[in-house]
Scaffold this motif. Structure first.
Motif, PDB file in Angstrom:
ATOM      1  N   LYS A  14      14.279  -4.391   8.839  1.00 45.26           N
ATOM      2  CA  LYS A  14      15.726  -4.495   9.046  1.00 45.26           C
ATOM      3  C   LYS A  14      16.068  -5.589  10.042  1.00 45.26           C
ATOM      4  CE  LYS A  14      16.879  -1.022   6.484  1.00 45.26           C
ATOM      5  NZ  LYS A  14      17.579  -1.187   5.266  1.00 45.26           N
ATOM      6  N   ARG A  15      17.164  -6.272   9.765  1.00 47.84           N
ATOM      7  CA  ARG A  15      17.678  -7.276  10.705  1.00 47.84           C
ATOM      8  C   ARG A  15      18.367  -6.549  11.852  1.00 47.84           C
ATOM      9  NH1 ARG A  15      19.301 -12.661  10.695  1.00 47.84           N
ATOM     10  NH2 ARG A  15      18.878 -12.914   8.488  1.00 47.84           N
ATOM     11  N   HIS A  53       0.803  -1.227   0.000  1.00 48.89           N
ATOM     12  CA  HIS A  53       0.000   0.000   0.000  1.00 48.89           C
ATOM     13  C   HIS A  53       0.839   1.281   0.000  1.00 48.89           C
ATOM     14  CE1 HIS A  53      -3.986  -1.719   0.179  1.00 48.89           C
ATOM     15  NE2 HIS A  53      -3.488  -2.650   0.967  1.00 48.89           N
ATOM     16  N   TYR A  54       2.086   1.173   0.426  1.00 49.20           N
ATOM     17  CA  TYR A  54       2.939   2.365   0.471  1.00 49.20           C
ATOM     18  C   TYR A  54       4.108   2.282  -0.510  1.00 49.20           C
ATOM     19  CZ  TYR A  54       0.022   3.707   4.289  1.00 49.20           C
ATOM     20  OH  TYR A  54      -1.078   4.059   5.030  1.00 49.20           O
ATOM     21  N   ASP A  55       3.997   1.368  -1.477  1.00 47.89           N
ATOM     22  CA  ASP A  55       5.006   1.228  -2.534  1.00 47.89           C
ATOM     23  C   ASP A  55       6.410   1.083  -1.964  1.00 47.89           C
ATOM     24  OD1 ASP A  55       2.968   1.566  -4.485  1.00 47.89           O
ATOM     25  OD2 ASP A  55       3.113   3.741  -4.230  1.00 47.89           O
ATOM     26  N   LEU A  56       6.556   0.168  -1.014  1.00 52.82           N
ATOM     27  CA  LEU A  56       7.838  -0.052  -0.353  1.00 52.82           C
ATOM     28  C   LEU A  56       8.397  -1.425  -0.706  1.00 52.82           C
ATOM     29  CD1 LEU A  56       6.796   1.230   3.168  1.00 52.82           C
ATOM     30  CD2 LEU A  56       8.368   2.365   1.596  1.00 52.82           C
ATOM     31  N   ASP A  57       9.694  -1.526  -0.684  1.00 51.65           N
ATOM     32  CA  ASP A  57      10.376  -2.811  -0.785  1.00 51.65           C
ATOM     33  C   ASP A  57      10.592  -3.280   0.654  1.00 51.65           C
ATOM     34  OD1 ASP A  57      12.194  -4.915  -0.990  1.00 51.65           O
ATOM     35  OD2 ASP A  57      13.432  -3.909  -2.483  1.00 51.65           O
ATOM     36  N   LEU A  58      10.120  -4.466   0.983  1.00 56.10           N
ATOM     37  CA  LEU A  58      10.267  -4.958   2.359  1.00 56.10           C
ATOM     38  C   LEU A  58      11.708  -4.911   2.846  1.00 56.10           C
ATOM     39  CD1 LEU A  58       7.946  -8.051   2.860  1.00 56.10           C
ATOM     40  CD2 LEU A  58       7.763  -5.775   3.842  1.00 56.10           C
TER      41      LEU A  58
END
Length: 74
Positions: free
Chosen positions: A66-67, A56-61
């Protein structure tokens, strides 16, 4: 362990005009109480919710999840 990068996520949400938990919940279909816990760092989204946030927010996971190292004795 993996954690949501809250500042990056909030920046992406703000670009869509979603500056409140309720707006994020409406857009994603995730319960507002869950969104609130994620943004306070009290809980982490499961894979399904993380994918919804990213979609929904056009993000790459890989950019917003973050690890973080697990400390010894934790």
């Amino acid at each position: 362990m993996f954690r949501l990068d809250i500042p990056k996520f909030l920046e992406a949400a703000a670009l869509k005009g979603d500056t409140h938990n309720a707006a994020i919940a409406r857009r994603t279909g995730i319960a507002e109480s869950s969104v609130s816990r994620y943004l306070r760092g009290e809980a982490q989204p499961d894979l399904n919710c993380a994918m919804r946030l990213a979609e929904h927010y056009d993000l790459d996971l890989r950019g917003v999840i973050k690890r973080v190292p697990i400390e010894a004795g934790a």
